[in-house]
Motif scaffolding. Structure first.
Motif, short mmCIF file in Angstrom:
data_model
loop_
_atom_site.label_atom_id
_atom_site.label_comp_id
_atom_site.label_asym_id
_atom_site.label_seq_id
_atom_site.Cartn_x
_atom_site.Cartn_y
_atom_site.Cartn_z
N VAL A 126 0.94 -1.04 0.21
CA VAL A 126 0.28 -0.25 0.30
C VAL A 126 0.80 1.22 -0.10
N ARG A 127 1.54 1.49 -0.94
CA ARG A 127 2.86 2.90 -0.81
C ARG A 127 1.53 3.99 -1.50
N THR A 128 0.82 3.69 -2.16
CA THR A 128 0.94 5.03 -2.64
C THR A 128 -1.51 5.75 -2.34
N PRO A 129 -1.26 6.35 -2.83
CA PRO A 129 -2.23 7.97 -3.18
C PRO A 129 -2.96 7.59 -4.13
N ALA A 130 -3.73 8.61 -4.48
CA ALA A 130 -4.50 8.82 -4.79
C ALA A 130 -4.86 8.74 -6.19
N TYR A 131 -6.44 8.33 -6.47
CA TYR A 131 -6.97 8.20 -8.18
C TYR A 131 -8.26 9.38 -7.12
N SER A 132 -8.48 10.41 -8.05
CA SER A 132 -9.00 11.21 -7.94
C SER A 132 -10.58 10.15 -8.49
N THR A 133 -11.64 10.38 -7.59
CA THR A 133 -13.11 9.60 -8.10
C THR A 133 -13.67 11.11 -9.29
N ALA A 134 -13.16 12.14 -9.05
CA ALA A 134 -13.52 12.84 -9.89
C ALA A 134 -12.50 12.67 -11.20
N ALA A 135 -12.08 12.55 -11.17
CA ALA A 135 -11.16 11.79 -12.71
C ALA A 135 -12.05 10.34 -12.79
N GLN A 136 -12.37 9.34 -12.26
CA GLN A 136 -12.10 8.46 -12.41
C GLN A 136 -13.73 7.59 -12.17
N ASP A 145 -7.64 13.12 -18.35
CA ASP A 145 -8.33 12.73 -19.45
C ASP A 145 -7.27 11.60 -19.85
N LEU A 146 -5.28 12.13 -19.76
CA LEU A 146 -4.17 11.56 -19.79
C LEU A 146 -3.73 10.20 -18.46
N PHE A 147 -4.70 10.92 -17.67
CA PHE A 147 -4.71 9.82 -16.38
C PHE A 147 -5.50 8.23 -16.93
N ARG A 148 -6.57 8.92 -16.80
CA ARG A 148 -8.01 7.82 -17.22
C ARG A 148 -7.50 7.25 -18.21
N ALA A 165 0.28 12.88 -18.38
CA ALA A 165 -1.00 13.19 -17.32
C ALA A 165 0.17 13.90 -15.92
N ALA A 166 1.18 13.61 -15.46
CA ALA A 166 2.19 14.82 -14.83
C ALA A 166 2.16 15.42 -15.08
N LEU A 167 2.67 15.80 -16.41
CA LEU A 167 3.36 17.09 -16.77
C LEU A 167 1.68 17.53 -16.63
N ALA A 168 0.72 17.80 -17.63
CA ALA A 168 -0.22 18.11 -17.28
C ALA A 168 -0.58 18.28 -16.40
N LEU A 169 -0.83 17.66 -14.81
CA LEU A 169 -1.44 18.28 -14.24
C LEU A 169 -0.33 19.46 -12.92
#
Length: 367
Positions: A13-23, A100-103, A110-114
């Protein structure tokens, strides 16, 4: 990245979050983290390998990999390091593009856009949160943690961020921080206000949380919300932190019964199974994660660790190479790759690792 117990895979469990708004998923999917560390068996084998081959100039390899934990802890509260040049700078739709790129799974773009979105407005919690998720899934924990800390600054009550930070601190065996963020997640939800009040009253003022006490609290929360995958997932994280792997596995399985499409939960289940010496089961769970998200760098890396845990070092190499083909900046994967190449005697390929020559490595280890 994935909980960082000794002997656990990279990215548990190393990671963070996925955006519910995004997905549009559950907050449990906010985690791309896994339980990550280099297994103790590897350390022993590596030391034996070195004793038998004194001419190998590999003394620094183990130090490099085992020092990752300290580097991550130091980086947690550091400033986020942006990438330049960035073609998305100045675009008003950078956050929309990043979502969109993350999805679509184009994580490095996606990292660059964010990054462009948060450089234009540093208070965008959603952008920071999603950026943390991208980096975590790309097996870049330094940036993932730094981004999540920025998201927490932007909105200290964001539930996904609190969960993600709880997982990140669990990875690093930072019990006080981990349990604090998990408590914060529960405390910020009115539906658990009565449970929280009872817990606080029973504990008394000034009483420090422990993993066991918070685990007991979340067991009550799970009983009160039996169909809430997030609660069961947090229960699994806390059980893992307490080294109760059987309970953690049961909690993750319950969460997956409710939400079987959550690739990060499959990865957490696999990491916990691997930590409890069930490598065969872990491989199946990682494969489910990859079936749901084929470009999930952490799961590719964990598959490699699963093979290495079974002494199948040569087979593990292809999985690390695949992970690195998706994200060449995943430094932990380069470290694991070095160890597996050493353990299977492919010393001639160390130069390709030094040069980060993926083309050569893919030629020797196609997957």
């Amino acid at each position: 990245g994935e909980f960082a117990a000794a002997g656990s895979p990279a990215g548990a469990v190393r990671t963070p979050a996925y955006s519910t708004a995004a997905q549009g998923g559950d907050a449990a999917q906010s985690w791309a983290n896994e339980f990550a560390d280099v297994p103790e068996e590897w350390a022993r084998e590596f030391e034996e390998m070195q004793r038998g081959n004194p001419d190998w100039a590999l003394e620094n390899v183990w130090d490099q990999v085992s020092g990752e934990g300290a580097a991550l802890r130091a980086a947690e509260r550091s400033q986020y390091q942006f990438t330049d040049p960035n073609p998305y700078l100045g675009r008003s739709d950078a956050l929309v593009i990043g979502r969109d790129l993350f999805r679509r799974g184009v994580l490095s773009e996606a990292a660059l856009a964010l990054e462009a979105a948060v450089r234009a407005d540093g208070g965008l919690c959603e952008a920071w949160r999603l950026l943390g998720t991208v980096h975590a899934e790309n097996d870049d924990d330094r940036r993932a943690i730094a981004a999540m800390m920025k998201a927490n600054e932007a909105d200290p009550n964001d539930l996904e961020v609190l969960l993600s930070l709880g997982v990140s601190h669990t990875n690093e065996l930072d019990q006080e921080e981990a349990t604090g963020y998990m408590r914060g997640w529960l405390r910020n939800q009115p539906r658990f206000a009565a449970l929280e009040a009872e817990y606080a009253a029973a504990a008394g003022p000034g009483t420090a949380d422990t993993p066991a006490s918070v685990l007991a609290l979340f067991k009550r929360a799970a009983a009160a919300a039996p169909m809430d995958a997030d609660v069961h997932a947090v229960l699994g994280v806390l059980a893992h932190l307490s080294r109760d792997y059987d309970e953690a596995i049961a909690a993750f399985n319950t969460a997956l019964d409710i939400n079987p499409q959550d690739y990060s939960l499959w990865n957490k289940l696999g990491a916990t199974q691997a930590n409890s010496a069930r490598s065969g089961d872990a491989m199946g769970a990682y494969q489910r994660a990859l079936d749901l998200k084929p470009n999930y760098v952490r799961a590719w890396c964990n598959m490699g660790i699963g093979f290495a845990n079974q002494g199948r070092y040569e087979e593990s190499v292809g999985y690390y190479v695949r992970a690195l083909s998706l994200n060449p900046q995943a430094e932990s994967a380069w470290g694991y790759l070095r160890i597996s190449l050493g353990c299977c005697g492919r010393i001639e390929l160390m130069e390709a690792v030094d040069n980060k020559d993926l083309e050569t490595l893919q030629t020797h280890f196609p997957l």
